[in-house]
Design an enzyme around this catalytic site. Sequence first.
Site, PDB file in Angstrom:
ATOM      1  N   TYR A 151      43.831  44.429  42.850  1.00 33.36           N
ATOM      2  CA  TYR A 151      44.477  44.091  44.120  1.00 33.36           C
ATOM      3  C   TYR A 151      44.432  45.235  45.124  1.00 33.36           C
ATOM      4  CZ  TYR A 151      49.078  45.734  42.111  1.00 33.36           C
ATOM      5  OH  TYR A 151      50.117  46.416  41.531  1.00 33.36           O
ATOM      6  N   GLU A 152      44.783  44.892  46.358  1.00 28.04           N
ATOM      7  CA  GLU A 152      44.628  45.777  47.523  1.00 28.04           C
ATOM      8  C   GLU A 152      43.163  46.184  47.728  1.00 28.04           C
ATOM      9  OE1 GLU A 152      46.944  45.767  49.415  1.00 28.04           O
ATOM     10  OE2 GLU A 152      48.619  45.253  48.113  1.00 28.04           O
ATOM     11  N   GLY A 153      42.260  45.294  47.358  1.00 29.40           N
ATOM     12  CA  GLY A 153      40.834  45.564  47.458  1.00 29.40           C
ATOM     13  C   GLY A 153      40.300  46.017  46.123  1.00 29.40           C
TER      14      GLY A 153
END
Length: 600
Positions: free
Chosen positions: A440-442
Amino acid sequence: MPVYKAPTRDTRFVINELIGLEKFQHLAGFANAGQDLTDAVIEEAGRFVSEVIAPLNQVGDREGCTRHADGSVTTPTGFKAAYRQYVDGGWATLSGPEEFGGQGMPHVIGFVLEEYLASANQAFAMYPGLANGAISAIIAKGSPEQQQTYLPKMVSGEWLGTMNLTEPHCGTDLGLLRTRAEPQADGSYAITGTKIFISAGDHDLAENIIHLVLAKTPGAPESSKGISLFIVPKFLVNADGTPGARNAVSVGSLEHKMGIHGNATCVMNYDGAKGFLIGEECKGLAAMFIMMNAARLGVGMQGLAQAEAAYQNAVLYAQERRQGRALTGPAEPGQKADPLFVHPDVRRMLMDAKTFTEGMRALCLWGALQVDLSHSALTEDERQAADDVISLLTPVIKGYGTDRGYQTATDMQQVWGGHGYIAENGMEQFVRDARIAMIYEGANGVQAMDLCGRKLAQNGGRAIQRLFALIDAEVADAGDNPAVALVAERLGKANGELKAATLWFMQNAMTDPNALGAGAYAYMTLTGVVTMGLMWLKMAKVAAATLAAGTQEPAFYEAKVICARHWALRVAPQAGSLRREVEAGPDTVMALPVESFATA
């Protein structure tokens, strides 16, 4: 039951001896950074988190969150009471701006608390962690009225926040999003659409949740250039600042996940919900990136956090568990077997873990200092230098930190052998919880492309040149000091490999973009290896000087020097192979036709 004790002694070493936070007190935002106060905050944060938050980690994992028939969500047993203690203790306000009720401590001290919370209970830590990112975005892009409406209650922790990006058909490619924002006569917007994977999307911890939602207005370009950002509160805010009518936002379902069960990861439905534009129309992605960059540094810290918790439990097990004999002969002849600690392969894993966790802690806190200095340093050049370095290293801290954090968690599970696979011992939860941080968050491949495709070339490569110069200066400053000579030599060589890989990109990526794409992950990892070495050389210098001057804690500082040598001999050699991986190019990566990947 697994244990966790916040590593306050090591934190104080980084804050006081490596960074020297007190010397920045003359700068704006550092007035409260005196050593007596920061030491007290660190120790009390460690005590609170270890005693109150950590015992709920397995509870949250077993119970998860519950969605009720009315669409409301409740958190696991004990979470609500613990969060109340968190707020009442003032922890939510620690690094919040004083103008909105915060304590105004530097960001680097807030990062200390973030690490401890994530080690103790990552699922719990995500609730206030996401709110911090939302606060950053509203401070940067919100109107004065929006700031006064939302920030005092968010800074205090009475209200929490989320970020709503992902939709069922689009994740990284946000240009594809379909959520719509229709202008209303009163200046608000009606938000309609579905978002997925929304961490802390609904819960019972706070009286209101302030959602930051990406959506497109009518006629906006069908690309990322058409995205706007909106504040969509769970409860609309009355004129007197109290929560009012329920907004048209609801939880469609809770995601069933591999880990972080104690955090409510929601499918969010917006059915004409009232929203308020933040900043300019069609400029939402830039506003959201303020929140995402803050979150990415926090996620990098989560990689460290799970590694630290797993490491602590592996050390205890290796001390207690008896299996076999030392290769050099029985270490404890009076016992039927020796502790696991006598075995070099167990020591290898534990030394790798200790070197990573302490090095990563230094890198994360040093990086957080750069965030502070990018706002508060005296000169524009100093502010720009700090901003350049932390912008460059944010994808490295996130990508390398979570890759190595996950690997460390699995290695620590390996120390436990078969018992590490048994749920009640807690080691497998560290592995499961650590896994999401790589996604997550890229996802980390996206972080690698952000580093290589965007950050390297910005401003003519100014940021990477600053990093090279910083490392070269640190190596040169080591001189012929025998205590750190090996570390300095190996860091200099590793930095040379990073320079060579950078030059190769410059010579090849413009003519063949796939060359950049195929080598980006190895380049990100190489940058992580080198920046970790920078931290270890810095720490080794401090430790060697302290030992030479005399100390009542020789074992602590001797361990720093030994871990620095471990980096030099066991980690630094990876730099050469990573450079060669970058230079291998895209030929084999892109050679096979798609149908050749089929297995049947």
